[in-house]
Design a protein around this motif. Structure first.
Motif, short mmCIF file in Angstrom:
data_model
loop_
_atom_site.label_atom_id
_atom_site.label_comp_id
_atom_site.label_asym_id
_atom_site.label_seq_id
_atom_site.Cartn_x
_atom_site.Cartn_y
_atom_site.Cartn_z
N GLY A 64 1.20 -6.13 -0.79
CA GLY A 64 0.42 -4.92 -1.01
C GLY A 64 1.25 -3.87 -1.72
O GLY A 64 2.37 -4.13 -2.18
N LYS A 65 0.69 -2.66 -1.79
CA LYS A 65 1.36 -1.57 -2.51
C LYS A 65 1.15 -0.27 -1.74
O LYS A 65 0.03 0.03 -1.30
N VAL A 66 2.24 0.49 -1.58
CA VAL A 66 2.14 1.85 -1.04
C VAL A 66 2.44 2.83 -2.16
O VAL A 66 3.25 2.55 -3.05
N THR A 67 1.75 3.96 -2.12
CA THR A 67 1.90 4.98 -3.16
C THR A 67 2.19 6.32 -2.50
O THR A 67 1.28 7.11 -2.23
N PRO A 68 3.47 6.60 -2.24
CA PRO A 68 3.81 7.89 -1.63
C PRO A 68 3.61 9.02 -2.64
O PRO A 68 3.83 8.84 -3.84
N SER A 69 3.18 10.16 -2.15
CA SER A 69 3.03 11.32 -3.04
C SER A 69 4.42 11.87 -3.36
O SER A 69 5.41 11.53 -2.71
N PRO A 77 9.79 9.47 -2.39
CA PRO A 77 8.54 10.19 -2.68
C PRO A 77 8.20 10.09 -4.18
O PRO A 77 9.07 10.22 -5.04
N GLY A 78 6.91 9.81 -4.44
CA GLY A 78 6.43 9.76 -5.82
C GLY A 78 6.63 8.43 -6.52
O GLY A 78 6.17 8.24 -7.65
N ILE A 79 7.29 7.46 -5.89
CA ILE A 79 7.54 6.16 -6.53
C ILE A 79 6.88 5.06 -5.68
O ILE A 79 7.25 4.85 -4.52
N LEU A 80 5.92 4.38 -6.30
CA LEU A 80 5.19 3.34 -5.55
C LEU A 80 6.10 2.15 -5.27
O LEU A 80 7.08 1.92 -5.95
N ARG A 81 5.73 1.40 -4.24
CA ARG A 81 6.47 0.21 -3.85
C ARG A 81 5.48 -0.93 -3.69
O ARG A 81 4.52 -0.82 -2.94
N GLY A 136 0.33 13.27 11.67
CA GLY A 136 -0.75 13.78 10.82
C GLY A 136 -0.54 13.47 9.34
O GLY A 136 -1.39 13.81 8.51
N ASN A 137 0.53 12.83 8.98
CA ASN A 137 0.82 12.49 7.58
C ASN A 137 0.32 11.08 7.26
O ASN A 137 0.38 10.19 8.10
N THR A 138 -0.16 10.91 6.04
CA THR A 138 -0.65 9.60 5.61
C THR A 138 -0.06 9.23 4.26
O THR A 138 0.36 10.09 3.50
N MET A 139 -0.06 7.92 3.97
CA MET A 139 0.39 7.39 2.69
C MET A 139 -0.57 6.27 2.30
O MET A 139 -0.81 5.36 3.11
N PRO A 140 -1.13 6.30 1.09
CA PRO A 140 -2.07 5.26 0.67
C PRO A 140 -1.42 3.87 0.61
O PRO A 140 -0.27 3.72 0.18
N ILE A 141 -2.19 2.88 1.04
CA ILE A 141 -1.80 1.48 0.90
C ILE A 141 -2.98 0.76 0.26
O ILE A 141 -4.14 1.02 0.62
N THR A 142 -2.70 -0.08 -0.72
CA THR A 142 -3.77 -0.82 -1.42
C THR A 142 -3.39 -2.29 -1.51
O THR A 142 -2.22 -2.67 -1.41
N PHE A 143 -4.42 -3.10 -1.71
CA PHE A 143 -4.26 -4.54 -1.81
C PHE A 143 -5.01 -5.04 -3.03
O PHE A 143 -6.20 -4.79 -3.18
N GLY A 144 -4.30 -5.72 -3.92
CA GLY A 144 -4.91 -6.25 -5.14
C GLY A 144 -5.62 -7.57 -4.91
O GLY A 144 -5.52 -8.18 -3.82
N SER A 145 -6.29 -8.06 -5.93
CA SER A 145 -7.13 -9.26 -5.82
C SER A 145 -6.34 -10.55 -5.59
O SER A 145 -6.93 -11.57 -5.25
N THR A 146 -5.02 -10.52 -5.78
CA THR A 146 -4.21 -11.72 -5.53
C THR A 146 -3.09 -11.44 -4.53
O THR A 146 -2.11 -12.19 -4.47
N THR A 148 -7.98 -4.69 6.51
CA THR A 148 -6.82 -3.96 6.00
C THR A 148 -7.05 -2.45 6.04
O THR A 148 -8.18 -1.98 5.86
N PRO A 149 -5.97 -1.70 6.23
CA PRO A 149 -6.10 -0.24 6.24
C PRO A 149 -6.10 0.30 4.80
O PRO A 149 -5.73 -0.39 3.86
N THR A 150 -6.49 1.55 4.65
CA THR A 150 -6.40 2.23 3.36
C THR A 150 -5.24 3.21 3.33
O THR A 150 -4.90 3.73 2.28
N GLN A 151 -4.64 3.44 4.51
CA GLN A 151 -3.48 4.35 4.56
C GLN A 151 -2.59 4.00 5.75
O GLN A 151 -3.04 3.45 6.75
N LEU A 152 -1.32 4.32 5.58
CA LEU A 152 -0.35 4.26 6.67
C LEU A 152 -0.25 5.65 7.26
O LEU A 152 -0.43 6.64 6.54
N SER A 153 0.04 5.75 8.53
CA SER A 153 0.10 7.05 9.19
C SER A 153 1.44 7.29 9.87
O SER A 153 2.07 6.36 10.38
#
Length: 166
Positions: free
Chosen positions: A140-145, A54-58, A94-104, A86-91
């Protein structure tokens, strides 16, 4: 008799010249070649691992063994358009975690070539090589709270392909 001979001679010349102006024809064929359909095989999921803190992006790079991978087969040397949904979050319930994708974060590779980067948020064009195969990668990158609930999180990623006509 000379008049008759002259008349026949001029008639013969007239007939010959009529034949030389007669209608002529030629023909061509109409042809079409239908391309081999594109086949996609999902080779590996985009796997951020089972040890997310938790709190450390991957971040997973597209060239990493844990990147998402698709194997494609199609018509040799033909161009395709590649589009990810692509999704904006993993589920997880009822819990979600942001997932993002960069330009490369996406890339493709034909046999013997290097990975060519592209933005997974945009449509990209690529051409099959002479073997008619290609691999598409996704990182991609996940950013857990900091208070992210534990559990298995998931979302679907879709790859759409079509020939461009080039």
């Amino acid at each position: 008799m000379k008049k008759v001979f002259k008349y026949i001679f001029f008639l013969f010349l007239t007939l010959i010249s009529i034949d030389s102006y007669a209608q002529v024809t030629a023909s061509i064929s109409a042809t079409a070649t239908v391309l081999t359909g594109i086949s996609i095989v999902s080779k590996s999921d985009l796997n951020f691992g089972s040890d997310i803190v938790p709190g450390i992006l991957r971040t997973i790079d597209k060239s990493n063994a844990n990147s998402g991978r698709f194997s494609l087969t199609g018509s040799p040397n033909k161009q395709i358009s590649i589009r990810f949904i692509t999704p904006t979050q993993l589920s997880n319930g009822g819990n979600t975690m942001p997932i993002t994708f960069g330009s490369t974060d996406a890339g493709y590779q034909i046999p013997g070539g290097n990975i060519v980067s592209f933005n997974p948020s945009l449509v990209s064009n690529a051409s099959f090589g002479s073997q008619g195969t290609m691999t598409v990668f996704l990182g991609g990158k996940v950013t857990p709270s900091s208070n992210q609930a534990s559990g298995f999180y998931t979302a679907s990623i879709t790859l759409n392909l079509e020939y461009t006509g080039n």
